[in-house]
Design a protein around this motif. Structure first.
Motif, PDB file in Angstrom:
ATOM      1  N   ASP A 108     -30.486 -90.377  66.892  1.00  0.00           N
ATOM      2  CA  ASP A 108     -30.255 -88.675  66.990  1.00  0.00           C
ATOM      3  C   ASP A 108     -30.525 -88.214  65.862  1.00  0.00           C
ATOM      4  N   GLU A 109     -30.699 -88.494  64.787  1.00  0.00           N
ATOM      5  CA  GLU A 109     -31.169 -88.055  63.691  1.00  0.00           C
ATOM      6  C   GLU A 109     -32.805 -87.633  63.767  1.00  0.00           C
ATOM      7  N   GLU A 112     -33.735 -85.067  66.192  1.00  0.00           N
ATOM      8  CA  GLU A 112     -33.381 -83.934  65.728  1.00  0.00           C
ATOM      9  C   GLU A 112     -34.611 -83.348  64.518  1.00  0.00           C
ATOM     10  N   THR A 113     -35.027 -84.321  63.628  1.00  0.00           N
ATOM     11  CA  THR A 113     -36.057 -84.128  62.805  1.00  0.00           C
ATOM     12  C   THR A 113     -37.270 -83.908  63.629  1.00  0.00           C
ATOM     13  N   LYS A 114     -37.675 -84.422  64.372  1.00  0.00           N
ATOM     14  CA  LYS A 114     -38.860 -84.318  65.359  1.00  0.00           C
ATOM     15  C   LYS A 114     -38.922 -82.838  65.994  1.00  0.00           C
ATOM     16  N   ARG A 115     -37.486 -82.396  66.458  1.00  0.00           N
ATOM     17  CA  ARG A 115     -37.584 -81.249  67.048  1.00  0.00           C
ATOM     18  C   ARG A 115     -37.777 -79.996  66.056  1.00  0.00           C
ATOM     19  N   ALA A 116     -37.189 -80.322  64.954  1.00  0.00           N
ATOM     20  CA  ALA A 116     -37.302 -79.213  63.828  1.00  0.00           C
ATOM     21  C   ALA A 116     -38.801 -79.083  63.131  1.00  0.00           C
TER      22      ALA A 116
END
Length: 118
Positions: A108-109, A112-116
């Protein structure tokens, strides 16, 4: 009648005490056996803990296999891969063919990093 009830009560209490004593003795024996197995396989257990440590770093969700191999010396490549899997890691092959590992618990982390970034 009273003596029958007292006899039954004594039997029930005795049975409960026996069951509880047996349970706690078995639990203690199991814990000791686990400790002995860990001591016998201390290198592998410590290697798993070290792998988890490197893969749990705040700044990096992924670690290259080369980095892990350098820090977890003494294992051949396939043995190290088995240690990483036991530690809860998955392998990711990047476009350049390099091998990277991340904890499954950090997916999940990672997402989220990829989306950011995008």
């Amino acid at each position: 009648m009273e003596s029958a009830i007292l006899a039954l009560l004594g039997t029930v209490v005795g049975g409960i005490v026996t069951v509880l004593t047996s349970y706690f003795l078995q639990k203690q024996r199991f814990e000791q056996e686990v400790k002995l197995k860990q001591e016998d396989n201390k290198t592998e257990f410590m290697a798993e803990n070290t792998a988890k440590h490197f893969l749990s770093h705040k700044s990096f969700t992924d670690r290259s296999f080369e980095t892990l191999r350098n820090h977890l010396g003494g294992f051949d490549d396939d043995e190290l891969r088995k240690i990483l899997v036991r530690a809860g890691a998955i392998r990711v092959t990047r476009d350049d063919g390099s091998e990277w590992w991340r904890l499954l618990s950090r997916m999940d982390e990672y997402i989220e990093t990829k989306r950011a970034k995008h």
